[in-house]
Design a protein around this motif. Structure first.
Motif, PDB file in Angstrom:
ATOM      1  N   LEU A 170      28.135  18.064 -42.401  1.00  0.00           N
ATOM      2  CA  LEU A 170      27.272  16.876 -42.302  1.00  0.00           C
ATOM      3  C   LEU A 170      26.935  16.603 -40.837  1.00  0.00           C
ATOM      4  O   LEU A 170      27.808  16.597 -39.978  1.00  0.00           O
ATOM      5  N   GLY A 171      25.689  16.333 -40.575  1.00  0.00           N
ATOM      6  CA  GLY A 171      25.237  16.092 -39.201  1.00  0.00           C
ATOM      7  C   GLY A 171      23.972  16.886 -38.955  1.00  0.00           C
ATOM      8  O   GLY A 171      23.825  17.991 -39.460  1.00  0.00           O
ATOM      9  N   ALA A 172      23.065  16.313 -38.192  1.00  0.00           N
ATOM     10  CA  ALA A 172      21.767  16.947 -37.988  1.00  0.00           C
ATOM     11  C   ALA A 172      21.504  17.125 -36.498  1.00  0.00           C
ATOM     12  O   ALA A 172      20.934  16.234 -35.863  1.00  0.00           O
ATOM     13  N   LEU A 178      22.670  13.185 -47.963  1.00  0.00           N
ATOM     14  CA  LEU A 178      21.397  13.437 -48.657  1.00  0.00           C
ATOM     15  C   LEU A 178      20.501  14.343 -47.823  1.00  0.00           C
ATOM     16  O   LEU A 178      19.828  15.236 -48.359  1.00  0.00           O
ATOM     17  N   ARG A 179      20.478  14.141 -46.514  1.00  0.00           N
ATOM     18  CA  ARG A 179      19.641  14.994 -45.659  1.00  0.00           C
ATOM     19  C   ARG A 179      20.152  16.435 -45.656  1.00  0.00           C
ATOM     20  O   ARG A 179      19.356  17.373 -45.690  1.00  0.00           O
ATOM     21  N   HIS A 180      21.467  16.590 -45.652  1.00  0.00           N
ATOM     22  CA  HIS A 180      22.032  17.940 -45.704  1.00  0.00           C
ATOM     23  C   HIS A 180      21.647  18.628 -47.015  1.00  0.00           C
ATOM     24  O   HIS A 180      21.214  19.784 -47.025  1.00  0.00           O
ATOM     25  N   ARG A 181      21.784  17.904 -48.124  1.00  0.00           N
ATOM     26  CA  ARG A 181      21.399  18.470 -49.421  1.00  0.00           C
ATOM     27  C   ARG A 181      19.935  18.877 -49.414  1.00  0.00           C
ATOM     28  O   ARG A 181      19.547  19.903 -49.955  1.00  0.00           O
ATOM     29  N   GLY A 182      19.109  18.049 -48.791  1.00  0.00           N
ATOM     30  CA  GLY A 182      17.682  18.334 -48.788  1.00  0.00           C
ATOM     31  C   GLY A 182      17.360  19.609 -48.038  1.00  0.00           C
ATOM     32  O   GLY A 182      16.619  20.461 -48.534  1.00  0.00           O
ATOM     33  N   GLN A 183      17.929  19.764 -46.836  1.00  0.00           N
ATOM     34  CA  GLN A 183      17.572  20.931 -46.033  1.00  0.00           C
ATOM     35  C   GLN A 183      18.374  22.167 -46.412  1.00  0.00           C
ATOM     36  O   GLN A 183      17.841  23.277 -46.451  1.00  0.00           O
ATOM     37  N   VAL A 184      19.660  21.987 -46.718  1.00  0.00           N
ATOM     38  CA  VAL A 184      20.558  23.137 -46.867  1.00  0.00           C
ATOM     39  C   VAL A 184      21.064  23.313 -48.289  1.00  0.00           C
ATOM     40  O   VAL A 184      21.214  24.434 -48.773  1.00  0.00           O
TER      41      VAL A 184
END
Lengths: 373, 373, 373, 373
Positions: free
Chosen positions: D218-220, D357-363
């Motif tokens: 987790l982390g962008a 949620l952002r991690h799920r979206g990209q990865v």
């Protein structure tokens, strides 16, 4: 962007479903010290309110707005403004049938396919009820734009019947239940819609919104273009299938020499040798070039499809994949476009308010022509 | 949103002017471990490249793309991808005249009114050169969408001449310089455009983009609707004045009973009693209901106005507000719409890629119909 | 927000890896007609450049910046500015070992866990090379802030050795390779770092950045607070583990009576009876109250952990989960904090520039005290 | 970013003032079909509620939350969730004095300098009342994170008195009014705070929040780093002046060899030859490397300054620039840090939910170590 928000500096987030306890919006980024009370917003909501004629849904909603935050002693404070509207007239009815079926042309199927759950009561989040929150936000946006910018909408087509632009009269728009600027078209639309209502059918329509008194320079190329954001704003309104700026699709038929809006300098005022501005000899562009306002009237049109909730049976499937026929009971608009006029005005106001604040942030106050600097 | 970026998770930021040293884009949010090299992007740029026929500007640009970041050993790494395209054929010419004048219908005036300065060489930032960066980004977006989603565009109207949809042939699109799917329309357009070019005039056009193999559930109501974001994406393309989804403005003339896309369950495969999916009996909606994809073909059309740079003199003013006549010299497209087809495809690909990633983030993988959960 | 962008109106997007062909950034939202050339940015990059003393990595990078877009005849145009820096000194070396191992304390493991792929050459995207792009963007941000705002940084602690604030001398900062404002501390740090370097070890440090000449009113409560955005900006710098505003953690030990910054009116200028402003009798707050600037010096500090790439062997695992020992060869900084000073300045400049533009957008020009309106 | 919103996919927008009719938040982007009712949120609000001991403000607010949208039959629908909390105990009092004066260390001056108007009743928007909305949003975020992730907070320092970490007992935190994990420190803090309260003074404090059961990845990076977003989230809480991740500022004193968290493979389960994961031999990093979670406990600390509203007179100025002395009457917290614990937990939950949620979206779903792909 967040799915239920729009705008960057002037930012609106709406929430609420058709049959929940309430709906509303948060308006963030409003400049401080603007005079704002509930009456200033209510006047716009009253224009949109359903049940004001036999041509719109008979659902009776007072649509009374309450300001819960962001103002102090009648002025905005620069903090977020929460506008709340209670749902009053949610008829209790049997939803067991609609719960398992998909109305052709309706968002039922799409919401269910996306989320695997949907609040089917009155269409839930996909109901036109949501647009009440937009109209409320539009009232705030108009304050941000100030008195020099006027935003007005009208219905220009119902089914096959188009108005005659030569007869356009803004005053007439307020006199009939169709937002029709052409007095001679009113009886035609009235007859047409009555017939469809009796037949359990519905019709599409075209709305035109015009913003006058526009400053030059609003718009953020390349992807925050004024016309691009207006297109998104209008297309986000329920049932909209097309958007045009200025001549729109007619521009595809035109030649460059005919489409170009020629210009002449507006004569200098007495005692000055600086021209007063630009006079455009036509407005095919609809007030936008390169995504930036030119100062001409901003003209945007959008097409609304016919209401999908009709009593005429249509072939469909249910959530288990069984073939069924669907005929929608209940209170519906024979021409949902009738109620889209104030919504289109509100969306235009919100987009313009946001663009104005963004322009001020990056560039400063909009400049006049010719520039003195 | 940032003026030169679009997308939320799959985010594209373009930069560059017509006559600067280079232009390009940063593509952020690309999933890791997708195979990506320059050839995978170049193939799309080559389709857009100007000067490939006498019907587009004679400016010769190789449009060779370089990947400067975001890949490792032929795969994406999840870090931002910088795509760079050098400008090669910027003719040195005398700009002293254009520097002080505004071409009617061109962004000259608007940029100058907004910023008080403009790079007038070849239109600067407002030049169609910028769309090369969009096409490159679209190549990356297609990788994100995967092989099941096919995005194709075609020209369906040039000036008053519309194609006959009964003769639609995708293979034909690749055989003529007009992206025309109707073999019998090719000579008509050829004659029409040649005449306009000789007359120093130009024409508008209509482009249609179709995405096939769509999953259900893409789209983020209320303001991130799939159709709303497509409308913004297409309207942000140079010279676009209108956007339609599905039937578009024709929906305004339709009745609800005629416009509704009826459905039937797709028969279950042998040995199963679960339907294989939904068969729609028509596609007036263009694949979107309530802002969410239904799985039907996604259909979007946009109107491109005639090129504003023409050699026919037009009345205008200069930056000092003096009346002048303007006739544009140099290399121009008689029908700029011809080059908008790959751009429309690319914008659709970028919007869909972003919606796909956002859907995965909030909901997970798109579901099939009927849902098993 | 996009993972590789920050800012709302003044928006920076960086791209590039340590051993790729180049790295850089797009700076969007810059006001037009600011004087900008490469020299104006290069001066800041030169201060950050590695290999200028034996105390930083011996990698030799000229860090020459090129402006590829967004300026015209030496002025900004309001369009996105692409700044490109080529990587020159990427030693070809054998990466087969590092490719399969995780350095304790390094981002190796995290990138690999997230993406399943990583560009391990020189740390790829997680390398401090990326900060060159931030420093370039900071040069543009300083132009936006104008000459009245001065942003300076200094190193205030290396390992256990803290400076004596009574000896603070900004001029001294430019005279030694440690950005040290305390002349008597220079030899102490020099000895300390030399010892660690010889021992194949490294040390942490604390940087302080001060912005003087601040306007009042910058900051966007509640979640865009000036101090909140500074905290994110500093924490996003490689190896940063803590951020303080004003007294920071010391405020936890203080009483309200001691911590409050008392105020007195600045005497009115001769011939006026309006006070010239506010004199604060202390600055425990570090120039921010309620997330908004008060006009006092803005003071932010951040802690940088010791470089994780050291030649002292540490226990770790490889990508297959086997126990190994890792000792990092190659060129490394014994105190990475040394190079973080210009980066901290740049991040502060970017955050302030964005807040200034957002304030102008919503409110207008920052006001003076006492307000005349 | 919008000033009153945070998060990208999981997005929270709060609104409301201390003495307005109500406050609340919209939580957008929540995955569908999560079980959610008011009780699930109320339990977290009850922990934060003021007036539960003599050590917090005696203002009595029931803080009853109402869900106005976004759920259906006890489940989330994927549409925005409006959470509303009414203000009940706004004492009517005479604000004429506070309306014209600035409390040293308080946001009074800053809001007024920024907006030229402020709702001074109870601090208006800058009141800690706003954090009730954050705590409510945090309750939703915990649902998104699921049962495997546990987020707990504790007070670790009050004034000069630090806990002994060797005596850390999470159960003790629930047993005393100070969120103190060290039983022996409870009476010390009790005495200290009572003395200050009687003296009309206040004290600062340090809060620590720990998230256990963290997934890796987790982390962008680079600017959406997990630690950077946590730093912004914590610094956005009222009165916070510093944030640390893991060792924080202590890392500045450490050497690289001591600070590096060494690793060993967790032995493979019986019958397998694949290691079960990674065992870290320490956690100086606080669970984050390169801005990405490593799977260790996530540790964040923040310092809260002493309450600025105290009855001890301080020197200040009024809005006209006249010198005055200010002593604040009314109900105040001698240690506002006491009420920041549930707020810190909530902010951590919201940041983690958004990153997930952002991690799920990209990865896609977070991976385990060692990766099988």
């Amino acid at each position: 962007m967040s799915a239920n928000s729009f705008g960057t500096l002037f930012r609106v987030t709406t929430w609420g479903e058709s049959h929940g306890p309430a709906l509303g919006c948060v308006v963030d980024g409003v400049p401080p010290r603007l005079p704002l009370d509930e009456a200033a917003i209510q006047r716009w909501l009253d224009r949109r309110r359903p049940g004001q004629s036999r041509f719109t849904t008979q659902r009776r909603e007072p649509d009374q707005v309450r300001i819960l935050s962001g103002t102090f002693e009648g002025q905005t404070t620069g903090t977020p403004i929460q506008l709340l509207i209670e749902n009053v007239d949610q008829r209790s009815k049997d939803y067991s049938e609609i719960a398992r079926t998909f109305r052709p042309g309706h968002a039922d199927l799409a919401y269910w396919a996306k989320y695997g759950i949907r609040d089917y009561r009155g269409g839930g989040r996909s109901s036109a009820r949501e647009t009440a929150a937009r109209v409320a936000a539009g009232g705030v946006a108009r304050l941000v734009l100030g008195p020099d910018v006027t935003i007005r909408g009208a219905l220009v087509q119902v089914g096959p019947h188009r108005i005659d632009r030569a007869r356009w009269d803004w005053a007439e728009v307020e006199r009939n239940p169709f937002w029709c600027p052409d007095p001679e078209m009113v009886p035609v639309w009235e007859r047409h819609i009555d017939e469809l209502r009796r037949a359990g059918d519905s019709t599409g329509a075209v709305i035109e919104v015009v913003a006058s008194g526009m400053p030059m320079g609003l718009g953020a190329p390349i992807y925050g273009k004024l016309d691009a954001e207006l297109a998104a704003a209008m297309m986000s309104i329920n049932a909209v299938k097309g958007v045009e700026i200025g001549d729109g699709f007619a521009a595809a038929e035109a030649t460059g020499s005919a489409h170009a809006d020629e210009m002449r300098a507006r004569p200098a005022p007495p005692g000055s040798n600086t021209p007063a501005g630009i006079d455009f000899l036509s407005n095919h562009a609809g007030g936008v070039l390169g995504g930036i306002s030119t100062g001409q009237d901003l003209i945007v049109r959008f097409a609304v499809k016919p209401t999908s909730s009709i009593t005429t049976p249509r072939r469909s499937v249910d959530i288990d994949g069984r073939d069924i026929d669907v005929a929608t009971k209940g209170r519906h608009d024979p021409c949902v476009g009738l109620r889209a006029v104030p919504v289109g005005e509100a969306m235009a106001a919100c987009v313009l308010a946001d663009q104005l604040l963004r322009h001020r942030g990056q560039v400063g106050e909009p400049a006049r022509f010719p520039r003195s600097d």
